[in-house]
Design a protein around this motif. Sequence first.
Motif, short mmCIF file in Angstrom:
data_model
loop_
_atom_site.label_atom_id
_atom_site.label_comp_id
_atom_site.label_asym_id
_atom_site.label_seq_id
_atom_site.Cartn_x
_atom_site.Cartn_y
_atom_site.Cartn_z
N VAL A 75 -15.42 3.91 -10.48
CA VAL A 75 -14.54 4.14 -9.33
C VAL A 75 -13.81 2.83 -9.05
CG1 VAL A 75 -15.96 5.95 -8.30
CG2 VAL A 75 -16.38 3.57 -7.69
N THR A 76 -12.63 2.93 -8.48
CA THR A 76 -11.83 1.74 -8.23
C THR A 76 -12.02 1.19 -6.82
OG1 THR A 76 -9.96 3.16 -7.65
CG2 THR A 76 -10.06 2.33 -9.91
N GLU A 77 -12.82 1.86 -6.01
CA GLU A 77 -13.17 1.33 -4.70
C GLU A 77 -14.41 2.04 -4.18
OE1 GLU A 77 -10.47 2.16 -1.50
OE2 GLU A 77 -9.82 4.04 -2.40
N TRP A 78 -15.18 1.33 -3.39
CA TRP A 78 -16.39 1.89 -2.81
C TRP A 78 -16.03 2.83 -1.68
CZ3 TRP A 78 -21.34 1.54 -4.45
CH2 TRP A 78 -22.35 1.99 -3.58
N LEU A 82 -21.42 6.85 -1.52
CA LEU A 82 -21.59 6.57 -2.94
C LEU A 82 -22.99 6.02 -3.24
CD1 LEU A 82 -20.33 6.58 -5.71
CD2 LEU A 82 -19.36 4.33 -5.26
N VAL A 97 -17.69 -0.50 -10.14
CA VAL A 97 -16.90 -0.42 -8.91
C VAL A 97 -15.86 -1.52 -9.00
CG1 VAL A 97 -16.90 -0.36 -6.41
CG2 VAL A 97 -18.93 0.39 -7.67
N SER A 99 -12.10 -3.43 -8.36
CA SER A 99 -11.29 -3.77 -7.19
C SER A 99 -10.18 -4.69 -7.63
CB SER A 99 -12.13 -4.45 -6.10
OG SER A 99 -12.62 -5.70 -6.56
N LEU A 126 -19.35 -5.10 -10.62
CA LEU A 126 -18.68 -5.06 -9.32
C LEU A 126 -17.48 -5.99 -9.34
CD1 LEU A 126 -21.81 -5.32 -7.01
CD2 LEU A 126 -20.70 -3.23 -7.82
N TYR A 130 -16.93 -7.29 -3.67
CA TYR A 130 -18.22 -6.71 -3.31
C TYR A 130 -19.35 -7.70 -3.58
CZ TYR A 130 -15.35 -2.51 -3.62
OH TYR A 130 -14.35 -1.59 -3.46
#
Length: 298
Positions: A75-78, A82, A97, A99, A126, A130
């Motif tokens: 995923v490209t953002e939290w 999740l 994750v 960003s 991450l 994050y």
Amino acid sequence: MFANSCRWLSFYTHSFDYYVLFRTNNPRSIFFFQEDVEISVPFKLLRVLAFVPSSFLQRVPTHLKDLMFLRYLFVTEWFEGLDCVVSTNRDLQTLVVSSKESQPGAPTLHLPCTIWESPRLQHLELGNSYVIDPPSVVKDNMQTLSWVNPSHCRKEVYYRFPNIKKLKIFCKEDLEPSHETGRSCNNPIILDNLDYLVRLETLSILVSAGCAVTRPEQPIFPLQFKKLRLNGTNFCKRDLALIGMLPQLEVLKLENAFHEKIWKVDEGGFRQLKFLLLEAKQLEQWIVNRIRSYILSV
């Protein structure tokens, strides 16, 4: 026929009516590269899922909880919920994750430690936006880790990852204090104890401007190092000489990590080096006694 035979799906922006594919349970991998408020993820046997931010994210966790065979999640953002998805998917092996590169002063999101509850998690990557506290128990399965908080670079923490092979450390000026140490990146942090990572092969250290990072008097790098990336560090010729003695080093990336005007490579150093990336604005003279078939990018 197409819907019943397809096992790998990748959706981009186009006029193709792909909703017919959601009637089948065959796909094992699916990639979304478009925003659509009507999309759901009903594939019970799905093993790989990657998607970019969209307006349907708030409803996705309900569907992801049903993907009990999910092994890879990107995923490209939290987003909220999740952590529950990760901790309840028993087969999850990789969580990425991503960003965008955060701007100076941008807040850092502290992720919940329930992520470590995933029993088969091997790769946790991450982005630099994050941070997560280390687990309280030994994680034998972990092989890849992006570590945002350099204050966790201690042997007590490294012992919890005995089989780690790839480590990335982000050093940010705005980083909040650690829950364990209470230290932030505004105080000098010594990046040492790396020799306790006995299986580490790839290391990346990325230091943002204004972040105070120091090295021990006698830095010790694991002898099995194969790939090393230093970005924003202030290493001296002595440090590079020690790095050059690593017997298995094949890839070295120095990105504004060396600020002296002259670098003379010691005789016999970098014997196995195959790739060198060098970004050094102040470097005026580079002396190498023996040139090999390197791929050199300056």
